[in-house]
Design a protein around this motif. Structure first.
Motif, PDB file in Angstrom:
ATOM      1  N   LEU A 101      45.155  14.414   0.466  1.00  0.00           N
ATOM      2  CA  LEU A 101      45.703  15.104   1.647  1.00  0.00           C
ATOM      3  C   LEU A 101      44.799  14.880   2.860  1.00  0.00           C
ATOM      4  O   LEU A 101      45.277  14.631   3.966  1.00  0.00           O
ATOM      5  CB  LEU A 101      45.876  16.595   1.357  1.00  0.00           C
ATOM      6  CG  LEU A 101      46.955  16.923   0.313  1.00  0.00           C
ATOM      7  CD1 LEU A 101      46.950  18.414  -0.018  1.00  0.00           C
ATOM      8  CD2 LEU A 101      48.336  16.492   0.816  1.00  0.00           C
ATOM      9  N   THR A 144      43.630  15.589  -5.328  1.00  0.00           N
ATOM     10  CA  THR A 144      44.740  15.991  -4.450  1.00  0.00           C
ATOM     11  C   THR A 144      44.219  16.319  -3.057  1.00  0.00           C
ATOM     12  O   THR A 144      44.792  15.884  -2.047  1.00  0.00           O
ATOM     13  CB  THR A 144      45.466  17.208  -5.050  1.00  0.00           C
ATOM     14  OG1 THR A 144      45.762  16.915  -6.414  1.00  0.00           O
ATOM     15  CG2 THR A 144      46.747  17.511  -4.304  1.00  0.00           C
ATOM     16  N   GLY A 201      51.016   9.113  -1.722  1.00  0.00           N
ATOM     17  CA  GLY A 201      50.110   9.577  -0.672  1.00  0.00           C
ATOM     18  C   GLY A 201      48.966   8.601  -0.450  1.00  0.00           C
ATOM     19  O   GLY A 201      48.688   8.177   0.671  1.00  0.00           O
ATOM     20  N   SER A 257      50.001   4.838   0.690  1.00  0.00           N
ATOM     21  CA  SER A 257      50.524   4.702   2.052  1.00  0.00           C
ATOM     22  C   SER A 257      49.443   4.172   3.000  1.00  0.00           C
ATOM     23  O   SER A 257      49.747   3.494   3.980  1.00  0.00           O
ATOM     24  CB  SER A 257      51.051   6.045   2.555  1.00  0.00           C
ATOM     25  OG  SER A 257      49.966   6.907   2.886  1.00  0.00           O
ATOM     26  N   LEU A 278      45.188  11.463   4.356  1.00  0.00           N
ATOM     27  CA  LEU A 278      46.436  11.242   5.102  1.00  0.00           C
ATOM     28  C   LEU A 278      46.239  11.451   6.602  1.00  0.00           C
ATOM     29  O   LEU A 278      47.035  10.988   7.409  1.00  0.00           O
ATOM     30  CB  LEU A 278      47.545  12.154   4.569  1.00  0.00           C
ATOM     31  CG  LEU A 278      48.139  11.738   3.216  1.00  0.00           C
ATOM     32  CD1 LEU A 278      49.227  12.700   2.798  1.00  0.00           C
ATOM     33  CD2 LEU A 278      48.688  10.315   3.275  1.00  0.00           C
ATOM     34  N   PHE A 308      53.569  11.915  -6.201  1.00  0.00           N
ATOM     35  CA  PHE A 308      53.016  12.414  -4.940  1.00  0.00           C
ATOM     36  C   PHE A 308      51.638  11.786  -4.679  1.00  0.00           C
ATOM     37  O   PHE A 308      51.358  11.278  -3.583  1.00  0.00           O
ATOM     38  CB  PHE A 308      52.918  13.940  -5.059  1.00  0.00           C
ATOM     39  CG  PHE A 308      52.377  14.647  -3.862  1.00  0.00           C
ATOM     40  CD1 PHE A 308      53.030  14.596  -2.635  1.00  0.00           C
ATOM     41  CD2 PHE A 308      51.216  15.415  -3.963  1.00  0.00           C
ATOM     42  CE1 PHE A 308      52.539  15.279  -1.530  1.00  0.00           C
ATOM     43  CE2 PHE A 308      50.713  16.099  -2.864  1.00  0.00           C
ATOM     44  CZ  PHE A 308      51.378  16.026  -1.648  1.00  0.00           C
TER      45      PHE A 308
END
Ligand code: HEM
Ligand code: SF4
Ligand code: FES
Lengths: 231, 273
Positions: A38, A34, A217, A220, A41, A213
């Motif tokens: 993040l 996770t 994420g 993308s 991103l 999620f």
């Protein structure tokens, strides 16, 4: 009064104890995955933001820790978690296989979802993908159509997804990850005894949320590069 | 594969009588545990839809005996869904297609005319086949012997209301005590794991005041025993609970895991217990 219940297994000699180790290592890997998603991103923001994130990873908690120390501690914990997770996935899996040597001529399932039934093969797919992924972005051995630059991760990301089939490989691997997380997330609660009939549905919803999620994420980025939004 | 012709068949395909179906059985036949075993095809016409599955097997067996064949061996006792002995795999499902139903309570109206029905014994190494559809489930008895009881002096029955039990605890214990030890959970589990059965006993006794003294020892002992007997490892798939004729819930397994973790923690704090 005496009892004849004499067995006092140490927790990790039992199959349940070994699953607890899988749950703990799986949850740790999931937290890391996770954070990794993040952080990645940031590639959507701009090049300096992404580079400063890479820089931050190296300088985490420095001072007091010297540069890259914390990064290495996390890496070592992560390698240990993978070792534990895969070791018990394989040994416990072989144990289950040995418990059903003669198989059914006709098989059917009442409710089993594909995510639960594919934990072993899906997990091995992930293992293969993780090695492939490291060969691309960590070691730089695979770099179709671009030159790998260890000091410029932004460049490597943009280069990597210039080929459409690379986007496909990542989409397939991330789908496998999402399936694994969907069942794994819920399993952690069940294995650690933190589930009951009232919470069950709530945890299932969280598990769905977590896997969607993570999938969206990560995916993308290849799609953003392929579509020219990240360049 | 041997095909046994229907001994009652008249030449030409006569219509089925009202309320009956004509099915084809594909039954596992195995002379003894040592034999290899194989699927045998048995034609079964004129099966009344209000028969139970076991009654259908009785009829098929009578026909087999009349023609000098070898009747299909299957286990049964109560025929009312409470003894747990009639388990068999029907078209890949433990106790057949109906939820919360034992084989003896399954009726032939749930099958279609012309259907092919696979019938196989439970398959798990700790449940060896004795003959045809009968397996030896004494591995479950060994799990019970390892801790599925409370140690109490025997004698006259105690006064029932001496020990008050809160209603929710009693309900939970009763729900878990519904387990009839049929083995469907092991048979249906892709891992051949016995977790649902063992956890039903852990929940049953662990919910009651009488079960508290040995709660830690019980879970450690029973879990160690199910592992030792060679059952597989749970991966939380849930086929057990979905196949259980008594609908023992998955939460029992979570509860057993919790009890085992707690027992281990407590033993660390108080070694020697
Ligand atoms: C590297 C190869 C991997 C293999 C071979 C593998 C295999 C397995 C297997 C066989 C299970 C047991 C299924 C169950 O008990 O529910 C499992 C559970 C789990 N996995 Fe993995 N896995 C791998 C990677 C990962 C990754 C990358 C993550 C994190 C995103 C992860 C997270 C989990 C979690 C949270 C569980 C649930 C543990 C439990 O409570 O049983 N695994 N894995
Ligand atoms: S838990 Fe359900 S399926 Fe398993 S033995 Fe008990 S009654 Fe049968
Ligand atoms: S014969 Fe007793 S449960 Fe079916």
């Amino acid at each position: 009064m005496t009892t004849t219940m004499t067995a006092r297994p140490s927790l990790y000699t039992t199959t349940i104890g070994r699953k607890v180790l899988m749950a703990g290592s799986g949850a740790f890997i999931l937290l890391w995955v996770t954070a990794h998603m993040l952080g990645n991103l940031k590639v959507w923001l701009n090049r300096p933001e992404f580079d400063s994130y890479a820089h931050f990873l190296r300088r985490m908690l420095s001072p007091p820790f010297p540069n890259t120390w914390v990064l290495w501690i996390i890496r070592i914990l992560l390698i240990a978690a993978f070792a534990v997770h895969v070791y018990f996935a394989i040994t416990l899996g072989l144990r289950s296989r040995a418990a059903r040597v003669s198989r059914y001529e006709y098989t059917d399932h009442v409710q089993a979802d594909p995510a639960a039934l594919t934990m072993r093969w899906g997990g091995l797919t992930l293992a293969a993908f993780i090695i492939f992924h490291l060969m691309m972005f960590t070691w730089g051995w695979i770099h179709p159509g671009y030159s790998f630059d260890k000091a410029d991760p932004y460049h490597n990301v943009v280069g990597a997804f210039g080929e459409w089939w690379m986007v496909v490989i990542y989409a397939v691997a991330l789908f496998a990850l999402a399936m694994h997380v969907y069942h794994g997330f819920w399993s952690v609660f069940q294995t650690l005894g933190l589930n009951n009939r009232r919470w069950d549905r709530v945890i299932r919803v969280w598990a769905t949320g977590a896997s969607v999620f993570i999938f969206l994420g990560f995916i993308s980025i290849p799609i953003g590069v392929a579509a020219g939004a990240i360049s | 594969m041997t095909v046994i012709e229907n001994p009652l068949a008249k030449p030409g395909s006569e219509p089925q009588s009202e309320g009956t179906i004509h099915i084809t059985l594909k039954v596992w036949r195995q002379g003894s545990g040592r034999d290899a075993g194989r699927i045998e095809t048995i034609d079964a016409p004129d099966i009344a839809t209000d028969m139970s599955f076991l009654e259908m097997l009785d009829v098929v067996n009578e026909r087999l005996i009349k023609t000098g064949g070898d009747p299909i061996a299957f286990d049964h006792d109560c025929r009312e869904g409470i003894c747990g002995s009639c388990g068999m795999m029907i078209n890949g499902r433990a106790h057949g297609p109906e939820q919360a139903t034992t084989t003896c309570q399954l009726h032939m109206r749930h099958f279609k005319d012309g259907e092919t029905v696979f019938v196989e014994p439970w398959r798990a190494e700790p449940f060896p086949v004795i003959r045809d559809l009968i397996v030896d489930r004494s591995a479950f008895d060994k799990i019970i012997q390892a801790g599925g009881y409370i140690t109490a002096p025997t004698g006259t029955a105690p006064e029932a209301n001496n020990l008050p039990v809160p209603k929710p605890d009693a309900d939970q214990a009763f729900e878990a005590a519904n387990c009839i030890g049929c083995g469907a959970c092991v048979a249906a589990c892709p891992n051949a794991s016995a977790m649902l059965f063992t956890s039903a006993k852990i929940t049953h006794l662990g919910s009651l005041p009488q079960g508290q003294a040995e709660r830690d020892a019980r879970v450690m002992s029973m879990v160690a025993k199910q592992d030792e007997l060679g059952f597989g490892t749970c991966t939380n798939i849930g086929e057990c609970s979905a196949s259980c004729p008594k609908e023992i819930p998955m939460e029992s397994i979570a509860r057993m895991n919790r009890d085992l973790l707690r027992a281990t923690r407590r033993r660390r704090r108080r070694p020697g217990q």
